[in-house]
Each structure stands twice: as structure tokens, then as C-alpha cells.
Design an enzyme around this catalytic site. Structure first.
Site, PDB file in Angstrom:
ATOM      1  N   ASP A  83       0.839  -1.113  -0.002  1.00 43.69           N
ATOM      2  CA  ASP A  83      -0.104  -0.065   0.237  1.00 43.69           C
ATOM      3  C   ASP A  83       1.013   1.278  -0.005  1.00 43.69           C
ATOM      4  O   ASP A  83       2.201   1.069   0.195  1.00 43.69           O
ATOM      5  CB  ASP A  83      -0.774   0.063   1.154  1.00 43.69           C
TER       6      ASP A  83
HETATM    7  C1  NOJ Z   1      -4.117   3.955   0.137  1.00 41.93           C
HETATM    8  C2  NOJ Z   1      -5.126   2.982   0.251  1.00 41.93           C
HETATM    9  O1  NOJ Z   1      -5.126   2.330   1.364  1.00 41.93           O
HETATM   10  C3  NOJ Z   1      -5.486   1.964  -0.805  1.00 41.93           C
HETATM   11  O2  NOJ Z   1      -6.554   1.211  -0.573  1.00 41.93           O
HETATM   12  C4  NOJ Z   1      -5.196   2.527  -2.298  1.00 41.93           C
HETATM   13  O3  NOJ Z   1      -5.247   1.566  -3.184  1.00 41.93           O
HETATM   14  C5  NOJ Z   1      -3.798   3.196  -2.366  1.00 41.93           C
HETATM   15  N1  NOJ Z   1      -3.851   4.322  -1.216  1.00 41.93           N
HETATM   16  C6  NOJ Z   1      -3.683   3.936  -3.591  1.00 41.93           C
HETATM   17  O4  NOJ Z   1      -4.436   5.031  -3.702  1.00 41.93           O
END
Ligand code: NOJ
Length: 718
Positions: free
Chosen positions: A261
Site C-alpha cells: 500500500d
Molecule cells: C491507500 C489505500 O489504502 C489503498 O486502498 C489505495 O489503493 C492506495 N492508497 C492507492 O491510492
């Protein structure tokens, strides 16, 4: 293309940079200035390789994709096209209801179809990977990301995960996208519902409840997995070898791409798990995680780790090859622009066909929580008022708008107007902010309410109050909304509440007061039309909640598939104080609305419950059946639910577990027999010895309208 041949031509630096993910926006300027001055500059990446990263994130718009890809390839040394990944969570340009709503439809086909639609729209903008489905099981409505999830049940979440992945990926044609299931693992179990917070649970709980949805996505052939921000048992998911290497890859056979993430590798320093970025890089690669999203641990340290012999080039090769294979599957190696299409995107996105799908999805997702009989309203009504802070706003489409726009979203007021024309009037009544106490708009709204035949009162929360980073400690509607309701009820009892929220709310007070409550969740681009269709009976509510609604916040976490305890409180004593039972002094144990609950405008009568045998030999299949009759006045759908309880186990078993459902449609007066097959596989669980198997013994069988239904038969597994 032969990806192994491509790999052979890459230097170690090329390979390492292929594991880096950057944002699209920094590749937009042809002269490359954003690379130096933009957010990427803080990552201290080597300018020589910045145009050779493997993947980009966040992209909306066909022209953006074309510009970024062109600039990228013009500067790139290796000319391996990056793929574009995007959070296509509940739609791309046309938004469908938040995923908690889609789950409430209990409709696998719908989950499939909306994902397919989103994939189509996204592919036209050049997106190749959707960072979805998010399948984190959740038992705590304080957590803002419940809106992205399917709720609290492992089986339902797995089924929805499976259907969604199939919808996105299809046969991986030009208008499909690769899916990326997230957030592996157990992100939804954050303590106290506070986002990114600690997760700690037994391996059994993890496997029994939290892992099945991710496994559902893997079984559907998902191409990517995103690891979670949180720790599990002290180890950050980003570099959790047990989760990634042992369970995901070795046990489940997943050979696709694992991505972190956002900046989660380097956050392992903040967790206190790694001393520095180099250790973050080492542990993530050692766990077989492939892509690093928006932090520089791999780029800055993998080479050093290889020269020190801690990481082998072969480990890196495997990761790069997985990414190249994905690019190959998507056709990007042959055509860097893939399906991007300026003309077609303008024609298709938010066009009438997609709006129709979104509208249907919102109708199927809505849950009728209460109805004293005032709904549906007659379309011939002489006058109606749409009142409330969520009545005249497009900010009800949900918190992952992707490319969706507030101004393209149909408000409830517009939806009602589309049915009753100028017989509708509007007043705001109060503001939506959670801390608003301004009562100055109430009188005007009450005056309006006193003059009309019925009121549709749009209450709830702002769409930005549920989503990432939107945890809340108070999940009732604000007092000012109650004041508005009270005063309107004094002058007009014919008042139905349309609730717009991204999560279950603690609305006991609302349930006491309002004659009718229709939970629309955050209903997407066509939300207002769907809401109006339901209120005026053009559509009949059939959704069922997939997260328990607590009576008060103090009951959280509350979920239906809990354990019995050694001192259970009897159901009939729910509201009495029985000391020394597992209960509260000041509150019942039961929720306001149980999992699986939802009303209709019609009535369904269940009869002739049958189980084909009272013993099951291993390998046998039993049939549980019931007759369901529509005894009311509307043609409608019903979600018939099957639950099983394993009475005694080598470890304790939940009081009930959802094992099947069927959504049927019945005409007025029509009766259908619904049959469920029960097999050994459905009785398996993680035993005391951590084996996934069924144990001999007695099982209770329940069929009903929701999880509060009663047992009708038992059988013995021999
Ligand atoms: C953080 C989020 O937790 C995740 O779900 C997302 O895909 C990413 N950012 C990218 O935007």
C-alpha cells in the site's frame, strides 16, 4: 511476447526500478520538470532511471494517459511501457453504490456486472489495473472504510470478492482490467475502528473469518494482491512472510503480483519494525512482495542488498517477471496505449446505459429498515417536500469517486422531481457537518412540511465521513438532525427518512421516531433517481444489511457469528438484567438490526421447512428446503438465507454461520420452493490442530429472512 527475453536485456538497475510505482501526474510534462520538483523528488530516485519504473498509479482521463505514456516512452531507455493502476472502487466515471451497499443486494451477478461496467469505463481511460476489490472483513462501524467492504461475513465477502474479480477481469479482453484484491490481511480489524491501527488476533480467527474473502479473490484468478498498512501479530503486512510467502503463495498457489500500500514499506520504520529503509527493502523482498508503491526502499537499497548477498538477483528476477507477465496478459507490451479511447470514453462514460446499471444497483442495494406503512408514497400525491442536508446535493455518490463528479450525480430532490414534477418543494433544514449545531434553517423547513402531503427527509452523514482516514467515535446522526425530525413530525406524520451514509449508524432514536427509514448508503451517480423510485414504489426494496447495526456504540464490536460464551444470556431475557450472564447492565445484547435484515413493501411467508435426512455420511449431500410465498401487494425480491451451527467442536464454534442464500423474485401471491444443498465442505473449520476439516457431531439448520431466524432441524455428521 517472451517476457524472459525482455528480462534478459534488463540490467540490475532496470529491474529494480521496474519494481517501483510512482504517480502518473509527475510524468505529464514533456520536459520532465515535474520529476525533479514534484513529490517524487523527495524519494530521491535516480534521474537516470525514473523513466524506467514499472507501474504508475492514479489516473483519470484518456488524454492524461496518452500524454503520460507518450512522455514516459519518449524518455525511457528500455521502452517497457508502464501500466496504469487506479482505485476503481465503486465505479470509474459512473459511480455505483459503495461496496457495503452492493453487498446488501446479496446479488452476485450485480457485483459482477457493476465491476464489468467499471472496468469498461476505466479501460477507455487507459487504466489496466483496478485496486479493487477491497474485501476486508469488518465488525466495527467506527472504521471509515466499512463503506468499501462487504461487511462482517466471511462467506458473503468471499462470494462478493469472487464475483467482483470475475467482473473486472472477465477473459482479460481489451475492456477488462486486472483486479488487485486488498488489503491483505485483516486491515478491517483495526483496534477501536481507528484507521491503520493495530490488528492482533489468533491464527484461527484470522483463518476462520478474515482470510476467506482474499482467498475468494485468489480462487477467482485475481492478478494482484495489495498488502495492508497494519501489523498482524506484531509484523507489518507489507513484509509479513507468513502471510505473503507461506499462505498466499505457497498454500493458495498465488503467482501474481503483490504490491504494497501507499508508502507502506517505509512506514515499517514508524511501526518500529525496521531500523531503516534498507531493512524495509530487505524484509519486503524476502517476503516476496513485488511492487513498492510510493516509497524508495527498493530503488535505493536493493542493489546494495544484492551486492552484500542478502538478496539474490534471482529473487528480483522473479518479481520483475511477475510484473512483465501481467503486462503481457494485458497486452501492454504490444500496445502501450491498450484500450484508451478518447471518443469512446466520452460516449460511454456516464452514458444512459451505464446510468441505468448504476440506478438498478442503487435500487437493489437500498435497505428498508423500518416502515409503519407510509411507504411507498403514491405517485399521485398532490404535494411532497424533500427536506434535509442530504436532499439537494450530489455529494452522496460515495467516498471513492474515482472520476465521478458531484455535478453529474442525481440528487434526491432531482430524482423526486423526475417522478412528481413541480409538486415537489425543498428546504435544507440544517447542515450536514457532524459538528453543526446551527438550527436557523429548521423553522422554514417545518413551515414547508406543514403544507405538504408527505415529507422525504434526507438525513445521515456527509459522503466524506466514511472512507480512508475517516474513523468516527460517534456514529449517530447529529442532534440538529434529530431536532429537525422532531419538529417536522409535530406538523407532518407522513414523513419518511432517506438515510444516506457510508456505514451502519447507531440510530436507535431514529428508529423510535421515524415512521419509515430507507437506508440508501451512499448510492452513486444515480442515487437520487433510485431513491425516488423506491420511495414511490417504482422499485421495491430488497437489500439486507451485511453489517449488524448496533443499538448503541458501546455494543461494538457486535456481529452475528459470535461465540456462545459459558454464560449466555437467553434471548427472551434480552432486555432484562440477568447478572452474571454475558451481558450489559444498561443495554440488551441484541442489535438494533441483525445481519441479513431488511424489509420489503410486501410480506413473505416461510413454510414447509424440510431437511432431507437427519444424518450425513461424509461425502453425502443433504437438502434443506423451504417454501416462500409473497402474501403482500407488490411483486418483490427476497433474500432467503441458510445458516448452520456446529454444536460442539474441538474448538468452540459460532452460534450461527451463513452458508448459503438465494435471492428470488415472487409475484403477488406466488410461492416458490427454495432448496439449499448442504455438503461436508460447508461444515469445515480450523480445528484445534489447525486442520481445515469437518468434525463428527450435531449441526443445527436455520433458514429465514435474516440472521435472527430460528433453527428448524438438526442432523448428525458421521
Ligand atoms: C491507500 C489505500 O489504502 C489503498 O486502498 C489505495 O489503493 C492506495 N492508497 C492507492 O491510492
Amino acid at each position: 511476447m517472451d517476457t524472459k527475453e525482455i528480462l534478459k536485456k534488463m540490467t540490475l538497475d532496470d529491474k529494480i526500478y521496474h519494481l517501483v510505482q510512482m504517480t502518473t501526474m509527475t510524468y505529464l510534462k514533456a520536459d520532465g520538470t515535474d520529476i525533479v520538483t514534484g513529490p517524487n523528488s523527495t524519494m530521491k530516485l535516480d534521474k537516470e532511471y525514473i523513466y524506467d519504473v514499472g507501474t504508475l498509479l492514479n489516473l483519470v482521463g484518456a488524454q492524461t494517459m496518452i500524454d503520460a505514456q507518450t512522455n514516459f516512452l519518449n524518455h525511457s531507455k528500455k521502452k517497457i511501457p508502464p501500466i496504469f493502476m487506479q482505485d476503481v472502487i465503486h465505479g470509474h466515471r459512473t459511480l455505483y453504490p459503495v461496496n457495503l451497499g452492493i453487498a446488501a443486494s446479496f446479488d452476485r451477478q450485480l457485483a459482477h456486472d457493476v465491476a464489468k461496467m467499471a472496468a469498461y469505463e476505466a479501460s477507455l481511460d487507459g487504466v489496466s489495473v483496478a485496486f479493487a476489490p477491497m474485501v476486508d472483513l469488518v465488525r466495527d462501524p467506527r472504521w471509515g472504510r466499512v463503506m468499501e467492504s462487504s461487511g462482517e461475513d466471511p462467506y458473503l465477502n468471499s462470494e462478493m470478492a469472487y464475483a467482483t474479480v470475475k467482473g473486472f477481469q472477465g477473459d482479460m479482453g481489451p475492456h477488462n482490467v486486472a483486479a488487485c484484491v486488498k488489503h491483505y490481511a485483516a486491515y478491517g480489524a483495526a483496534e477501536a475502528g481507528r484507521d491503520y491501527n493495530t490488528v492482533d488476533m489468533s491464527e484461527r480467527t484470522l483463518r476462520q473469518f478474515y482470510l476467506p474473502p482474499y482467498k475468494g479473490a485468489v480462487d477467482a484468478g485475481v492478478k494482484m494482491v495489495m498488502t495492508a498498512f497494519n501489523i498482524v501479530d506484531g509484523v507489518p503486512c507489507s513484509a509479513n512472510k507468513h502471510l505473503i510467502k507461506e499462505i498466499l503463495r505457497e498454500e493458495w498457489g498465488f503467482n501474481g503480483v503483490v504490491i504494497s500500500d501507499y508508502s507502506a514499506y517505509e512506514e515499517m520504520r514508524d511501526h518500529g519494525y525496521c531500523a531503516d529503509r534498507k531493512e524495509c527493502a530487505y524484509l519486503a523482498m524476502d517476503a516476496t512482495s513485488d511492487i513498492e508503491m510510493m516509497s524508495p526502499c527498493y530503488a535505493n537499497h536493493l542493489k546494495e542488498l544484492v551486492s552484500e548477498g542478502k538478496i539474490t538477483e534471482e529473487q528480483i528476477d522473479k518479481a520483475v517477471l511477475r510484473i512483465l507477465d501481467l503486462k503481457n496478459d494485458l497486452g501492454v507490451l504490444d500496445n502501450p496505449y491498450r484500450s484508451v479511447n478518447l471518443e469512446e470514453s466520452k460516449r460511454v462514460q456516464v452514458g444512459p446505459e451505464h446510468r441505468a446499471i448504476a440506478r438498478y444497483a442503487a435500487e437493489q442495494s437500498a435497505v428498508l429498515l423500518k416502515n409503519d406503512g407510509i411507504l411507498p408514497l403514491s405517485k399521485d400525491i398532490k404535494s411532497v417536500a424533500v427536506i434535509g442536508p442530504n436532499a439537494n446535493t450530489g455529494a452522496i455518490h460515495g467516498n471513492w469517486p474515482c472520476g465521478g463528479k458531484i455535478e453529474e450525480t442525481i440528487t434526491v430532490l432531482e430524482g423526486v422531481k423526475n417522478i412528481v414534477g413541480d409538486r415537489v418543494s425543498y428546504a435544507k433544514g440544517c447542515n450536514i457537518e457532524y459538528d453543526s449545531t446551527d438550527e436557523s434553517m429548521i423553522d422554514e423547513a417545518v413551515e414547508l412540511a406543514s403544507r405538504v402531503d408527505a415529507v422525504i427527509l434526507c438525513l445521515g452523514e456527509h459522503q466524506d465521513y466514511s472512507g480512508e482516514g475517516d474513523s468516527r467515535t460517534y456514529i449517530d446522526i447529529p442532534d440538529v438532525q434529530y431536532k429537525l425530525l422532531d419538529k417536522i413530525l409535530e406538523v407532518n406524520k407522513n414523513t419518511a427518512v432517506a438515510l444516506l451514509a457510508g456505514r451502519p449508524l447507531t440510530i436507535s432514536r431514529l428508529d423510535e421516531k421515524a415512521p419509515a427509514i430507507l437506508d440508501m448508503w451512499m448510492p452513486g451517480t444515480e442515487g437520487g433517481n433510485a431513491c425516488a423510485n423506491l420511495i414511490f414504489g417504482n422499485a421495491v426494496p430488497s437489500g439486507k444489511i451485511t453489517m449488524t447495526f448496533p443499538r448503541v456504540l458501546g455494543q461494538v464490536p457486535i456481529y452475528y457469528n459470535a461465540y456462545m460464551t459459558g454464560r449466555p444470556k437467553l434471548e427472551e431475557d434480552d432486555f432484562n438484567r440477568v447478572r452474571f450472564t454475558s451481558s450489559y447492565l444498561d443495554m440488551a445484547n441484541s442489535p438494533l438490526y441483525p445481519f441479513g435484515y431488511g424489509l420489503s413493501y410486501t410480506d413473505f411467508e416461510y413454510s414447509d421447512f424440510k431437511l432431507s435426512a437427519d444424518t450425513m455420511q461424509r461425502g453425502d449431500v443433504l437438502t434443506a428446503s423451504v417454501k416462500v410465498k409473497n402474501t403482500g401487494k407488490y411483486k418483490a425480491k427476497e433474500v432467503v438465507q441458510l445458516y448452520i451451527r456446529d454444536l460442539v467442536g474441538s474448538v468452540v464454534r459460532p452460534v450461527k454461520e451463513l452458508k448459503g442464500w438465494e435471492k428470488i423474485e415472487l409475484d403477488i401471491g406466488e410461492e416458490k420452493e427454495v432448496k439449499f444443498e448442504i455438503n461436508e465442505e460447508m461444515l469445515k473449520f480450523w480445528t484445534k490442530d489447525m486442520k481445515f476439516e469437518a468434525e463428527n457431531g450435531t449441526f443445527d439448520v436455520f433458514i429465514g429472512k435474516n440472521s435472527a431466524c430460528h433453527k428448524f432441524a438438526s442432523f448428525e455428521l458421521k
